[in-house]
Design a protein around this motif. Structure first.
Motif, short mmCIF file in Angstrom:
data_model
loop_
_atom_site.label_atom_id
_atom_site.label_comp_id
_atom_site.label_asym_id
_atom_site.label_seq_id
_atom_site.Cartn_x
_atom_site.Cartn_y
_atom_site.Cartn_z
N THR A 1 0.80 -1.22 0.00
CA THR A 1 0.00 0.00 0.00
C THR A 1 0.83 1.27 0.00
O THR A 1 0.28 2.35 -0.12
CB THR A 1 -0.91 0.04 1.25
OG1 THR A 1 -0.11 0.00 2.42
CG2 THR A 1 -1.90 -1.10 1.23
N THR A 2 2.16 1.17 0.11
CA THR A 2 3.01 2.35 0.22
C THR A 2 4.18 2.26 -0.75
O THR A 2 4.73 1.18 -0.97
CB THR A 2 3.56 2.47 1.66
OG1 THR A 2 2.47 2.43 2.57
CG2 THR A 2 4.30 3.77 1.86
N LYS B 1 0.98 6.90 -0.47
CA LYS B 1 0.20 5.67 -0.55
C LYS B 1 -0.10 5.36 -2.02
O LYS B 1 -0.22 6.26 -2.85
CB LYS B 1 -1.13 5.82 0.20
CG LYS B 1 -0.96 6.19 1.66
CD LYS B 1 -0.44 5.02 2.43
CE LYS B 1 -0.33 5.38 3.92
NZ LYS B 1 0.53 4.52 4.65
N ILE B 2 -0.22 4.10 -2.34
CA ILE B 2 -0.56 3.69 -3.70
C ILE B 2 -2.07 3.89 -3.90
O ILE B 2 -2.88 3.44 -3.10
CB ILE B 2 -0.18 2.22 -3.94
CG1 ILE B 2 1.33 2.06 -3.83
CG2 ILE B 2 -0.68 1.75 -5.30
CD1 ILE B 2 1.80 0.63 -3.93
N PRO C 1 -5.66 3.85 -6.46
CA PRO C 1 -6.22 3.01 -7.53
C PRO C 1 -5.83 3.56 -8.91
O PRO C 1 -5.51 4.74 -9.04
CB PRO C 1 -7.73 3.10 -7.32
CG PRO C 1 -7.96 3.98 -6.17
CD PRO C 1 -6.67 4.44 -5.62
N ASP C 2 -5.85 2.71 -9.91
CA ASP C 2 -5.43 3.11 -11.26
C ASP C 2 -6.21 4.29 -11.80
O ASP C 2 -5.69 5.09 -12.58
CB ASP C 2 -5.55 1.93 -12.22
CG ASP C 2 -4.50 0.87 -11.95
OD1 ASP C 2 -3.60 1.11 -11.12
OD2 ASP C 2 -4.59 -0.21 -12.56
N SER C 3 -7.46 4.43 -11.42
CA SER C 3 -8.29 5.52 -11.95
C SER C 3 -7.83 6.89 -11.44
O SER C 3 -8.18 7.91 -12.01
CB SER C 3 -9.75 5.29 -11.56
OG SER C 3 -9.87 5.26 -10.14
N GLU C 4 -7.04 6.93 -10.38
CA GLU C 4 -6.57 8.20 -9.81
C GLU C 4 -5.37 8.78 -10.56
O GLU C 4 -5.03 9.93 -10.39
CB GLU C 4 -6.19 8.01 -8.34
CG GLU C 4 -7.34 7.65 -7.44
CD GLU C 4 -8.36 8.76 -7.31
OE1 GLU C 4 -7.94 9.95 -7.23
OE2 GLU C 4 -9.56 8.45 -7.30
N TYR C 5 -4.70 7.99 -11.38
CA TYR C 5 -3.51 8.43 -12.09
C TYR C 5 -3.89 8.93 -13.48
O TYR C 5 -4.86 8.47 -14.08
CB TYR C 5 -2.51 7.29 -12.20
CG TYR C 5 -1.97 6.85 -10.85
CD1 TYR C 5 -1.02 7.61 -10.19
CD2 TYR C 5 -2.43 5.70 -10.24
CE1 TYR C 5 -0.53 7.23 -8.96
CE2 TYR C 5 -1.95 5.30 -9.01
CZ TYR C 5 -1.00 6.07 -8.37
OH TYR C 5 -0.53 5.68 -7.14
#
Length: 128
Positions: A54-55, A69-70, A72-76
């Motif tokens: 998660t980090t 923090k990592i 979700p893909d939609s946030e990038y």
């Protein structure tokens, strides 16, 4: 080496002269002397699998704060997922019609073609 001898006999403490002479980090020289560095390394807590997944460790470049923090893909952003895509080489771009190329490919073609032309001219002038 004579300047390090001067440091040892001068007003500089002997441990400072040893640091200059060894060209290493102060932590490394202390670890060699007393072996305390190995004991400090074992005190660091082991990372759990959940924390690892998660980090992003080591991504924080600031003194304050924490590692991000990592998400979700939609946030990038979308362009991020195309960073590692293979780009066409000059020979492929030369085979295509420049009028039908996309803007990014056309820019790449011009850059690579200019670079190749400069290398060719440099090779010709170097021989003469």
């Amino acid at each position: 080496m004579s300047w390090t001898r001067g440091l040892r006999h001068g007003a500089v403490p002997s441990h400072a002269a040893q640091l200059v002479e060894s060209r290493g980090l102060a932590i490394l020289s202390k670890a060699k002397k007393g072996g305390k560095g190995a004991a400090d390394a074992t005190k660091t807590p082991a990372l759990t699998k959940e924390l690892k997944s998660t980090t992003v460790f080591g991504a924080n470049i600031l003194k304050e704060g924490s590692d991000p923090k990592i998400q979700p893909d939609s946030e990038y952003p979308d362009w991020l997922w195309h960073m590692l895509d293979k780009r066409p080489v000059l020979s492929e771009l030369r085979r295509k019609d420049p009028k039908t190329l996309q803007y990014e490919d056309l820019k790449r073609f011009v850059k690579l073609d200019n670079r190749a032309r400069i290398k060719e001219n440099n090779a010709l002038t170097a021989k003469n």
